[in-house]
Design a protein around this motif. Structure first.
Motif, PDB file in Angstrom:
ATOM      1  N   GLN A  48       0.838  -1.194   0.000  1.00 31.49           N
ATOM      2  CA  GLN A  48       0.000   0.000   0.000  1.00 31.49           C
ATOM      3  C   GLN A  48       0.878   1.250   0.000  1.00 31.49           C
ATOM      4  N   ALA A  49       0.296   2.345  -0.462  1.00 39.30           N
ATOM      5  CA  ALA A  49       0.970   3.643  -0.446  1.00 39.30           C
ATOM      6  C   ALA A  49      -0.026   4.692   0.024  1.00 39.30           C
ATOM      7  N   ARG A  50       0.473   5.616   0.820  1.00 41.44           N
ATOM      8  CA  ARG A  50      -0.308   6.752   1.327  1.00 41.44           C
ATOM      9  C   ARG A  50       0.460   8.020   0.983  1.00 41.44           C
ATOM     10  N   TYR A  51      -0.248   9.003   0.445  1.00 41.57           N
ATOM     11  CA  TYR A  51       0.380  10.258   0.013  1.00 41.57           C
ATOM     12  C   TYR A  51      -0.213  11.455   0.733  1.00 41.57           C
ATOM     13  N   ARG A  52       0.602  12.489   0.808  1.00 41.50           N
ATOM     14  CA  ARG A  52       0.125  13.775   1.320  1.00 41.50           C
ATOM     15  C   ARG A  52       0.918  14.876   0.607  1.00 41.50           C
ATOM     16  N   ILE A  53       0.298  16.051   0.560  1.00 36.26           N
ATOM     17  CA  ILE A  53       0.937  17.216  -0.063  1.00 36.26           C
ATOM     18  C   ILE A  53       1.512  18.077   1.050  1.00 36.26           C
ATOM     19  N   ILE A  54       2.753  18.554   0.843  1.00 36.83           N
ATOM     20  CA  ILE A  54       3.428  19.374   1.854  1.00 36.83           C
ATOM     21  C   ILE A  54       3.901  20.688   1.242  1.00 36.83           C
ATOM     22  N   GLN A  55       4.312  21.606   2.092  1.00 36.71           N
ATOM     23  CA  GLN A  55       4.916  22.891   1.735  1.00 36.71           C
ATOM     24  C   GLN A  55       4.086  23.663   0.708  1.00 36.71           C
ATOM     25  N   ASP A  56       2.824  23.898   1.076  1.00 34.34           N
ATOM     26  CA  ASP A  56       1.901  24.675   0.242  1.00 34.34           C
ATOM     27  C   ASP A  56       1.739  24.114  -1.167  1.00 34.34           C
ATOM     28  N   GLY A  57       1.802  22.794  -1.277  1.00 35.57           N
ATOM     29  CA  GLY A  57       1.557  22.166  -2.570  1.00 35.57           C
ATOM     30  C   GLY A  57       2.764  21.981  -3.449  1.00 35.57           C
ATOM     31  N   LEU A  58       3.970  22.217  -2.934  1.00 32.86           N
ATOM     32  CA  LEU A  58       5.175  22.096  -3.757  1.00 32.86           C
ATOM     33  C   LEU A  58       5.654  20.662  -3.907  1.00 32.86           C
ATOM     34  N   TRP A  59       5.326  19.793  -2.949  1.00 34.60           N
ATOM     35  CA  TRP A  59       5.831  18.426  -2.954  1.00 34.60           C
ATOM     36  C   TRP A  59       4.730  17.454  -2.576  1.00 34.60           C
ATOM     37  N   ILE A  60       4.809  16.267  -3.154  1.00 35.72           N
ATOM     38  CA  ILE A  60       3.956  15.145  -2.773  1.00 35.72           C
ATOM     39  C   ILE A  60       4.862  14.134  -2.085  1.00 35.72           C
ATOM     40  N   VAL A  61       4.462  13.721  -0.891  1.00 38.14           N
ATOM     41  CA  VAL A  61       5.239  12.764  -0.104  1.00 38.14           C
ATOM     42  C   VAL A  61       4.437  11.482  -0.007  1.00 38.14           C
ATOM     43  N   GLY A  62       5.095  10.366  -0.240  1.00 31.83           N
ATOM     44  CA  GLY A  62       4.426   9.075  -0.152  1.00 31.83           C
ATOM     45  C   GLY A  62       5.202   8.099   0.693  1.00 31.83           C
ATOM     46  N   SER A  79       9.120  -4.583   3.251  1.00 34.51           N
ATOM     47  CA  SER A  79       9.970  -3.495   2.773  1.00 34.51           C
ATOM     48  C   SER A  79       9.193  -2.184   2.792  1.00 34.51           C
ATOM     49  N   GLN A  80       9.947  -1.082   2.854  1.00 42.04           N
ATOM     50  CA  GLN A  80       9.364   0.254   2.906  1.00 42.04           C
ATOM     51  C   GLN A  80      10.123   1.180   1.960  1.00 42.04           C
ATOM     52  N   LEU A  81       9.418   2.220   1.505  1.00 40.16           N
ATOM     53  CA  LEU A  81      10.019   3.232   0.647  1.00 40.16           C
ATOM     54  C   LEU A  81       9.383   4.575   0.973  1.00 40.16           C
ATOM     55  N   HIS A  82      10.204   5.611   1.041  1.00 36.83           N
ATOM     56  CA  HIS A  82       9.722   6.983   1.251  1.00 36.83           C
ATOM     57  C   HIS A  82       9.976   7.747  -0.042  1.00 36.83           C
ATOM     58  N   TRP A  83       8.948   8.394  -0.576  1.00 33.78           N
ATOM     59  CA  TRP A  83       8.965   9.046  -1.886  1.00 33.78           C
ATOM     60  C   TRP A  83       8.651  10.525  -1.717  1.00 33.78           C
ATOM     61  N   VAL A  84       9.399  11.381  -2.392  1.00 31.44           N
ATOM     62  CA  VAL A  84       9.111  12.817  -2.453  1.00 31.44           C
ATOM     63  C   VAL A  84       9.195  13.215  -3.920  1.00 31.44           C
TER      64      VAL A  84
END
Length: 166
Positions: A48-62, A79-84
């Motif tokens: 599964q993956a969960r995303y959120r938007i940060i820094q006033d919409g400049l980046w998507i973090v997953g 396993s895990q992965l952090h995505w920006v």
């Protein structure tokens, strides 16, 4: 070429296009034999993956996580992965970083063509990564990962069918 940045940067049309590929999903799929090391077996995965938007919409973090299994159902590992990911107005392209629980850190550049998002390793690392998201419809997309080692041809590592999470 001179680039002028409008400050402060805000959520843009480019980010709206990128967000379409970054939605909360769960998946099932396959990992090719030999793709995680010499003589490694074929495997299946659920994740599964969960995303959120940060820094006033400049980046998507997953945050991604998955469990890998041998084809007979035997658990192998988690396993895990952090995505920006985001739009780089100076480079005029999408950029991303991926840090995983195997100790890998990748920097990638991306393009969007219709329903296809592609990210590829930046520079000339020994192992180059190419990632593809293909949106089928509002609920489903496919994702695949390919690698090239020492300048060789890209080979499929894993392929997943992703379904939007409720």
């Amino acid at each position: 070429m001179t680039t002028t940045l409008t400050l402060p940067l805000r959520f843009s049309a480019e980010m709206a296009r990128l967000a379409r590929f970054h939605r909360d999903v769960h998946w099932t799929g396959t990992i090719q034999a030999g793709s995680t090391g010499p003589d490694s077996p074929a495997m299946t995965a659920t994740g599964q993956a969960r995303y959120r938007i940060i820094q006033d919409g400049l980046w998507i973090v997953g945050d991604h996580e998955q469990d890998l299994y041998l084809t007979d159902g035997t658990f192998v590992r988690h396993s895990q992965l952090h995505w920006v990911a985001g739009w780089d107005p100076e480079a005029c392209e999408y950029r991303a970083s991926a840090a995983d629980s195997d100790g890998h850190l990748n920097f990638l550049s991306g393009t969007i063509g219709g329903r296809l998002l592609t990210f590829e390793s930046i520079g000339r690392p020994r192992v180059r990564t190419r990632l593809f998201w293909h949106v089928a419809d509002a609920e489903t997309m496919t994702w695949r990962n390919e690698v090239s080692v020492d300048g060789g041809p890209f080979q499929l590592v894993e392929r997943y069918v992703c379904t939007s999470s409720a």
